[in-house]
Write a protein that holds these residues in place. Structure first.
Motif: not given
Length: 283
Positions: A6-7, A9, A13-15, A17-18
């Motif tokens: 995830i780090e 990404w 995309t990471r935002t 997902y969270k």
């Protein structure tokens, strides 16, 4: 080949997902939260249509007390204990021996027998309803606790055997050979070497089988009639009235019925996770 951490990404995309994970979790928990709140509402509040709002007349204990005292809920609970505990012990005991034999001994028909265990897991239980009910009547077991114990043990043994055979297959065969050279019998090898090594797998299976059997409603409905041998899943359904239903009592009974499975998982959580990941890596 493997999922990207995830780090690594992209920030967008990471935002996403969270943000999506808590939303998905809330949607998944919403029915359970609704049942929990309904179990603490009064009947008058439900009659006024307050289904989703915070209870005005909060009663954390009253509905649970009424569910236990105004219905044979304790009797249903004890029936579930009498059904679940022997089923779990019997299925895991038989499966551990069958899995050991299928994993260690190279006898004619080993692969065919293992394929039968696998194929049995894909048989829809609905097509077995009438034959199993007729068999329980022929054996004189209908509407008894032992009917559910017998059939749950039989049905869960196939899945448990498939599970344990694969775990035992991953054990170093040199350990078994060394024990045999030292003069240990096959039963001693099984009890003192194999079983301790697959203890995480046994714990994971215990949690799974306990949950399957405790929450079963289909076979309880097919093989019981009345309150004599009915488990708690049938007991919760029996809380519904003919003309009207006290949904607060039904919700309280549902929460009480779910507590043993939740407690079992939390008590065995460490072993459950270890059993599911046992043998996943080498080295």
């Amino acid at each position: 080949m493997y999922p990207m951490p995830i780090e690594k990404w992209r920030p967008a995309t990471r935002t996403i997902y969270k943000i999506s994970v808590p939303i998905a979790l809330l949607i998944w928990l919403l029915p359970m939260l609704a049942v929990l709140l309904t179990s603490m509402r009064s009947a008058d509040e439900l009659a006024l249509g307050n289904y989703w709002g915070w209870p005005h007349d909060l009663s954390p204990i009253g509905n649970y007390r009424d569910a236990l005292t105004t219905s044979p809920m304790l009797h249903y609970f004890w029936n579930s204990v009498l059904i679940t505990v022997p089923s779990v012990v019997g299925a895991i005991a038989l499966a551990s021996m069958a899995g050991y034999a299928l994993a260690i001994y190279a006898f004619p028909g080993n692969t065919v027998l293992f394929a039968v265990f696998i194929a049995g897991n894909f048989v829809p239980v609905q097509i077995l309803m009438i034959p199993v009910r007729n068999l329980s009547l022929a054996l004189g077991l209908y509407n008894t606790v032992w009917a559910l114990v017998l059939f749950h043990t039989a049905f869960q043994t196939g899945f448990c055997t498939l599970f344990l055979r694969n775990f035992i297959k991953q054990l170093p065969y040199e350990l078994i050979e060394s024990a045999r050279i030292e003069g240990a019998s096959e039963w001693r090898v099984f009890y003192t070497i194999v079983l301790p090594l697959i203890r995480p797998a046994l714990a994971a299976l215990a949690v799974l089988v306990f949950t399957f059997v405790w929450n079963d409603y289909f076979w309880a409905l097919c093989l019981t009639q009345g309150d004599d041998a009915a488990p708690i899943t049938v007991g919760v359904a029996a809380l519904k009235g003919q003309w009207t239903t006290a949904w607060n009592l039904v919700s309280a009974g549902s929460v009480l019925a779910a507590l043993p499975s939740v407690a079992m998982f939390w008590a065995m959580q460490r072993h459950f996770v270890a059993g599911l990941t046992f043998g996943a890596t080498k080295g």
